[in-house]
Design a protein around this motif. Structure first.
Motif, mmCIF file in Angstrom:
data_model
loop_
_atom_site.group_PDB
_atom_site.id
_atom_site.type_symbol
_atom_site.label_atom_id
_atom_site.label_comp_id
_atom_site.label_asym_id
_atom_site.label_seq_id
_atom_site.Cartn_x
_atom_site.Cartn_y
_atom_site.Cartn_z
ATOM 1 N N ASP A 16 43.808 -23.378 50.005
ATOM 2 C CA ASP A 16 43.244 -22.049 49.763
ATOM 3 C C ASP A 16 42.229 -22.169 48.635
ATOM 4 N N GLU A 17 40.963 -21.918 48.928
ATOM 5 C CA GLU A 17 39.916 -22.069 47.924
ATOM 6 C C GLU A 17 40.035 -21.032 46.807
ATOM 7 N N HIS A 18 40.773 -19.948 47.061
ATOM 8 C CA HIS A 18 40.907 -18.892 46.058
ATOM 9 C C HIS A 18 41.725 -19.354 44.858
ATOM 10 N N ASP A 19 42.876 -20.008 45.114
ATOM 11 C CA ASP A 19 43.739 -20.398 44.000
ATOM 12 C C ASP A 19 44.236 -21.844 44.087
ATOM 13 N N SER A 20 43.678 -22.618 45.014
ATOM 14 C CA SER A 20 44.021 -24.034 45.207
ATOM 15 C C SER A 20 45.447 -24.248 45.705
ATOM 16 N N SER A 21 46.102 -23.209 46.200
ATOM 17 C CA SER A 21 47.420 -23.390 46.796
ATOM 18 C C SER A 21 47.269 -24.103 48.138
ATOM 19 N N VAL A 22 48.371 -24.686 48.629
ATOM 20 C CA VAL A 22 48.312 -25.438 49.884
ATOM 21 C C VAL A 22 49.349 -24.918 50.863
ATOM 22 N N VAL A 38 59.437 -30.821 49.256
ATOM 23 C CA VAL A 38 58.468 -31.168 48.220
ATOM 24 C C VAL A 38 57.285 -30.220 48.343
ATOM 25 N N ALA A 39 56.836 -29.724 47.210
ATOM 26 C CA ALA A 39 55.699 -28.803 47.178
ATOM 27 C C ALA A 39 54.673 -29.310 46.175
ATOM 28 N N PRO A 40 53.469 -29.646 46.603
ATOM 29 C CA PRO A 40 52.409 -29.952 45.640
ATOM 30 C C PRO A 40 52.035 -28.667 44.882
ATOM 31 N N LEU A 41 52.146 -28.699 43.558
ATOM 32 C CA LEU A 41 51.909 -27.494 42.758
ATOM 33 C C LEU A 41 50.436 -27.440 42.356
#
Length: 344
Positions: A16-22, A38-41
């Motif tokens: 997500d380009e808005h907040d860099s979430s995946v 596992v979650a990349p933060l």
């Protein structure tokens, strides 16, 4: 986009380009979280403070004790305006060379710039450390089995920290009856280990990790909620984010007055709704429909298709009538117990 995000995008993540979430399209919908996840933060930023005066400088800026922070512990802290309102919330820890402050990537640049304004003659250097470190959230009932390959001894208590050649591991408060950890390691190491990690752990989206944070009762100040809350309004003193014995910091008098003068009239509660919600949305009581009685602090889609959230609210409004999202005619909120007790 940094190299860690680029790597994840090549390996099945939508960024997500808005907040860099995946988000991972390959993750099947399920009524519960995987046994190991596992979650990349990637939505989190890091500010690194280095220099002889780093601890004393930061100690005078935030709500928690930095000067006596051991290397075996992480702490929560708030950065407040002179009016005692939270500009940011941090998870902080020390390494051999620096102090690291974790906060949402969206607000990291202005917060770093504001802190830099007060350095003056102090021997401290502030840097954006977000691109050289990768942060991963690891959780689930089987997560200790996965982590044992790199950390033979795991931190036992919430916010305990262990350092090794494989990076740093912080135990976080449990969620959904299972342990959670945050692994901090160089971005290059994360890329090389990702295939091995994901052989045992199911990648989950940033939002799914936020859901575990919400159910652990740990709030995070984001762009829509900056300067909305005194720390106690979001239970920050109950979860170890405020030290009332340390020296002065911006807003300290107001934070102390809120603690010691009278009963707190606002608190943060765990709630859910059948509709979508987001941080900064106001909530309304049926007993007083003309003005908001609180605000959503954090929100994430739950595993049943609704939204779970942390809501800052007038205690009286939560105890009488019904509470609604967005307006007095909006979807009703249902409340659940936090994993820690609120004062009577």
């Amino acid at each position: 986009m940094n190299t860690w995000l680029q790597f994840l995008a090549v390996n099945g993540a939508r960024v997500d380009e808005h907040d860099s979430s995946v988000h991972f399209d390959s993750t099947p919908p399920a009524p519960e979280l995987p046994r190991i996840y596992v979650a990349p933060l990637t939505d989190q930023g890091l500010i690194a403070l280095e220099g002889d005066d780093a601890a004393s400088f930061l100690h005078n800026q935030i709500t928690n004790d930095v000067e006596h922070l051991p290397a075996t512990e992480a702490r929560l802290a708030a950065y407040c305006s002179p009016k005692g309102r939270m500009l940011a919330s941090f998870l902080m820890w020390k390494t051999e060379r620096e102090i690291l402050l974790q906060l949402p990537r969206q607000i990291q640049p202005p917060i770093q710039k504001r802190l830099q304004m007060f350095v003056l003659r102090a021997k401290v250097k502030l840097q954006d450390a977000g691109d050289r470190h990768a942060l991963m959230g690891i959780g689930g009932t089987g997560c200790s089995e996965l982590l044992a390959a790199w950390f033979p001894v795991l931190p036992a208590q919430p916010f305990a920290k262990i350092d090794s050649d494989n990076g740093s591991l912080i135990r976080l408060p449990d969620a959904f009856g299972a342990a959670r950890y945050q692994w901090i390691l160089p971005a290059e190491a994360a890329q090389s280990l990702w295939p091995e990690i994901t052989r045992s752990a199911t990648p989950i989206s940033t939002e799914a990790w936020r859901l575990t944070e919400i159910h652990s009762g740990i709030p995070q100040i984001t762009q829509p909620t900056q300067e909305q809350f005194v720390p106690q309004m979001v239970n920050f003193e109950l979860i170890g984010g405020v030290n009332f014995k340390k020296g002065c910091y911006p807003g300290q008098e107001i934070v102390a007055r809120s603690q010691y003068l009278g009963k707190l009239k606002r608190r943060m509660l765990l709630a859910s709704a059948s509709a979508e919600a987001s941080a900064g949305m106001e909530v309304y009581s049926s007993a007083d429909p003309d003005q908001p009685c609180g605000m959503v602090v954090n929100a994430a889609r739950n595993l049943q298709g609704g939204t779970d959230m942390l809501v800052e609210i007038k205690v009286a409004a939560a105890e009488s009538g019904t509470v609604h999202l967005g307006s007095a005619q909006g979807p009703a909120l249902s409340f659940a117990s936090l994993p820690y007790a609120l004062p009577a």
